[in-house]
Design a protein around this motif. Structure first.
Motif, short mmCIF file in Angstrom:
data_model
loop_
_atom_site.label_atom_id
_atom_site.label_comp_id
_atom_site.label_asym_id
_atom_site.label_seq_id
_atom_site.Cartn_x
_atom_site.Cartn_y
_atom_site.Cartn_z
N VAL A 1 35.79 40.91 42.90
CA VAL A 1 36.86 41.38 42.08
C VAL A 1 38.01 41.25 42.74
O VAL A 1 39.11 40.44 42.43
N MET A 2 38.21 41.64 44.00
CA MET A 2 39.35 41.57 44.83
C MET A 2 39.94 40.18 45.03
O MET A 2 41.20 39.92 44.93
N ALA A 3 39.04 39.15 45.31
CA ALA A 3 39.41 37.86 45.36
C ALA A 3 40.08 37.40 44.24
O ALA A 3 40.90 36.43 44.38
N ILE A 4 39.37 37.47 42.99
CA ILE A 4 39.92 37.06 41.76
C ILE A 4 41.19 37.70 41.47
O ILE A 4 42.35 36.75 41.19
N GLU A 5 41.49 39.05 41.85
CA GLU A 5 42.90 39.64 41.56
C GLU A 5 43.81 39.07 42.50
O GLU A 5 45.01 39.15 42.20
N HIS A 6 43.40 38.58 43.60
CA HIS A 6 44.43 38.14 44.77
C HIS A 6 44.42 36.67 45.03
O HIS A 6 44.81 36.03 46.02
#
Length: 123
Positions: A34-39
C-alpha cells in the motif's frame, strides 16, 4: 536499467542487486504494498530505506517474543552491499535477517526513497 553505449540505449541487468528470499510477516508486506503505491515506489525500495536508517543507527531494540506469526515467503532483490551489511548487523545482534527486515519497516524515510522509475534509469 539502461546504459548508453555507442550512442544507443542498451537494456542491462543491474549487477549491484541480488535476489534474496526470506520469510516476512504478511501484514507487513501488505502494508508495504500500500505504501509503495501511495509513494510511487516498490516494497523492496521501502525496505532498503528502512534498512539504511537502521544501519546508520547501528542499534536494534528488538523483542524476540514479538515475532509475527503470519510469516510468508517473500522474494525480491536488494542492493548487494546493503544486504551484506544487514547480514553482518543481524549476526552481531544474534538476530535473523527477516527480523531485521521487519524491524526496519518502522524506520522508512518516505522523503528519500527510490521511485519506481529508478529501475529504468539511464547510466
Amino acid at each position: 536499467m539502461w546504459k548508453l553505449t555507442d550512442g544507443k540505449l542498451v537494456h542491462t541487468t543491474d549487477t549491484s542487486r541480488v535476489k534474496f528470499r526470506t520469510n516476512v510477516s504478511k501484514a507487513i508486506i501488505d502494508k508495504l504494498n500500500v505504501m509503495a503505491i501511495e509513494h510511487n515506489s516498490y516494497p523492496n525500495y521501502l525496505i532498503e530505506s528502512g534498512l539504511q536508517n537502521v544501519l546508520a543507527d547501528g542499534v536494534i531494540h528488538f523483542n524476540k517474543e514479538s515475532r509475527p506469526k503470519d510469516r510468508i515467503q517473500y522474494k525480491t532483490t536488494y542492493d548487494r552491499e546493503l544486504l551484506n551489511s544487514v547480514k553482518d548487523l543481524a549476526k552481531k545482534h544474534n538476530m535473523y535477517i527477516n527480523d531485521v527486515l521487519e524491524y526496519s519497516v518502522n524506520f522508512i524515510d518516505l522523503e528519500n526513497i527510490k521511485k519506481s522509475s529508478y529501475k529504468h534509469r539511464i547510466e
